[in-house]
Motif scaffolding. Structure first.
Motif, PDB file in Angstrom:
ATOM      1  N   LEU A 309      82.573  99.214  27.915  1.00 25.21           N
ATOM      2  CA  LEU A 309      81.831 100.470  28.066  1.00 25.21           C
ATOM      3  C   LEU A 309      80.814 100.383  29.184  1.00 25.21           C
ATOM      4  O   LEU A 309      80.037 101.323  29.376  1.00 25.21           O
ATOM      5  CB  LEU A 309      81.101 100.809  26.755  1.00 25.21           C
ATOM      6  N   LEU A 340      86.732 106.479  23.788  1.00 22.56           N
ATOM      7  CA  LEU A 340      86.678 105.279  22.956  1.00 22.56           C
ATOM      8  C   LEU A 340      87.507 105.456  21.694  1.00 22.56           C
ATOM      9  O   LEU A 340      88.235 104.541  21.283  1.00 22.56           O
ATOM     10  CB  LEU A 340      85.221 104.970  22.601  1.00 22.56           C
ATOM     11  N   THR A 357      79.657  96.225  25.694  1.00 22.75           N
ATOM     12  CA  THR A 357      78.840  97.398  26.002  1.00 22.75           C
ATOM     13  C   THR A 357      77.935  97.135  27.192  1.00 22.75           C
ATOM     14  O   THR A 357      77.775  95.995  27.635  1.00 22.75           O
ATOM     15  CB  THR A 357      77.977  97.794  24.784  1.00 22.75           C
TER      16      THR A 357
END
Length: 493
Positions: A309, A340, A357
């Motif tokens: 991400l 996602l 992330t």
């Protein structure tokens, strides 16, 4: 002002005199050293309580000075010691005029506020308008009764529904509101002063306790050198038994309260969907690669899914893709919550899915958006903590990333950490579980699961140069600024 000065050899004896004179709820105004030892200024609790109940009262009647005054013997407290009254240079003239040597703090504040109110009314009233004159002289007892009756008549009026205001009502209400605001500000200052005095007295009592018990002082110094917080050390010292070795006992207590996943199945064997979150530069991408390599070694790369991400950092995708190419696993990129969820549905057949992330500072406004993005019901969050960070920084990160809602924490950069105590201290106080540790850049060789005993023993070894070592005076200095729990403060009082 009804304030008394108490002098004694120690602060404990001075506080005992205060309790005997005013009771357990006495208000301590200040404390300072003197020739006799310690000097404490205190006042009765009724003065503060009356200030909270009574608002701005009517102007009190003035009393004419009598022809002669009588000498009053010095007050004596219940312990039989003479108590010296505190002169107030700012109100000596008013006290002489009213002939009330026991003028309470409430009456003094009310008198000063009403003087300002009368001055404001006289300044704002038009020329020739009548101004209410002062009441005729009366005896001191009758004057006090008149003020009390006037307060009872006027205070409820402020709380009733007022009729339509007259043209001059705003000019009258403004001084009243200003006087009430000044009273509220004065009460706030008194409360803050009392809290500061209580904190200092508690710190002095705790330091005195350390001086009487050298074993506790030595243990406190050792734990502070290891990086543990004064709050945790205080709890340990309160429970230290008499006939045991302090260091061994503290190590066993810390081990029992440190939760690790040593006896549980490792993450690579359990499987599931995990999102690694944390601040910038704590090692999330490297930890993702280590966990992925450990899983691929045992269960094969075909059962592994990798998602990133990190759309903010330059070349962030390439770093994880480089690890993916080594493992033979494609890396997917998600830019929002919808993409996602689509990727999770695509990878639903995988045994382990790891989500790397973006690294954000704990005070970044986008941190909340990231947490909402990975708040899917199937995603378990793993919080990565830099073991070499300061204790205050770790504390801030645990709060920003909602540590209690995470599956556990991963301690990274153990090889860079000089003191492991701050990280373990935060984990113990927040009752978190250490799932794994990383102590290097090698993938996956530097991925381990350590026991609570190994982590605590590593932390107690401490580290750092001689400039960071603490002696007994430094220990007293640190605890002097630490907040004191209310229960301990009451016990010492």
């Amino acid at each position: 002002m009804n304030v008394k000065r108490f002098s004694a050899r120690t602060s404990r004896e001075a506080l005992a005199l205060v309790r005997q004179a005013f009771g357990d709820d006495a208000v301590v105004m200040s404390t300072r050293p003197c020739a006799e030892g310690v000097e404490v200024l205190a006042m009765a609790p009724e003065s503060v309580l009356q200030l909270e109940r009574v608002g701005v009262a009517a102007p009190p009647p003035r009393t004419a000075p009598p022809a002669a005054t009588r000498e009053t013997p010095p007050p004596v407290d219940r312990a039989g010691a003479h108590v010296k009254s505190v002169p107030d240079a700012g109100v000596e003239q008013d006290v002489d005029t009213l002939q009330m040597s026991t003028l309470s703090f409430q009456d003094f504040v009310r008198e000063r506020m009403l003087k300002r109110r009368q001055s404001a009314l006289a300044a704002e009233s038009p020329a020739g308008a009548p101004v209410r004159a002062a009441a005729p002289a009366a005896a001191p007892i009758e004057a006090a009764r008149a003020r009390h009756a006037a307060a009872q008549r006027e205070v409820p009026v402020l709380r009733e529904e007022a009729p339509p205001a007259a043209p001059g009502a705003a000019a009258v209400a403004s001084p009243v509101l200003a006087a009430r605001g000044e009273q509220i500000e004065m009460l706030s200052e008194l409360r803050s002063m009392r809290g500061l005095i209580e904190q200092r007295f508690g710190a002095l009592a705790f330091m005195e306790k350390l001086q009487r018990q050298p074993r506790q002082a030595m243990l406190a110094q050792q734990l502070l050198d290891a990086g543990f917080s004064p709050a945790l050390i205080r709890k340990l010292l309160e429970s230290l038994p008499v006939d045991v070795d302090g260091a061994s006992w503290a190590a066993s207590v810390l081990q029992r309260n440190l939760h690790t996943a040593e006896r549980d199945s490792p993450l690579e064997d359990v499987g599931g969907i995990y999102a690694l979150i944390g601040a910038t530069g704590v090692g999330k991408t490297t930890s993702t690669a280590k966990l992925a390599a450990a899983f691929a070694t045992r269960h094969g790369a075909a059962n592994l899914g990798l998602v990133t991400l990190d759309a903010y950092r330059v070349a962030a995708h390439e770093q994880l893709r480089a690890y993916g190419r080594i493992l033979g696993v494609p890396v997917h990129t998600a830019h929002d919550r919808a993409s996602l969820e689509d990727l999770l549905e695509l990878l639903s057949g995988k045994r382990l899915v790891l989500i790397d992330t973006a690294g954000m500072a704990q005070r970044d406004s986008r941190t909340r958006e990231l947490l909402e993005m990975v708040s899917h019901r199937d995603i378990q969050r793993l919080l990565v903590i830099n073991a070499s960070a300061q204790g205050e920084t770790i504390e801030d990160q645990l709060a920003a990333y909602a540590a209690p809602s995470c599956r556990g924490v991963i301690l990274s950069k153990l090889d860079e950490s000089v003191k492991l105590g701050p990280a373990l201290d935060a984990v113990i106080r927040h009752k978190l579980s250490v799932l794994a540790v990383a102590n290097g850049q090698r993938v996956p060789e530097d991925w381990h699961r350590l026991s609570a005993q190994a982590l605590v023993q590593t932390a107690l070894k401490g580290g750092g140069g001689a400039a960071w070592r603490l002696d007994s005076s430094d220990v007293n200095l640190i605890f002097a600024g630490a907040p004191v729990p209310a229960a301990e403060l009451a016990a010492h009082a």
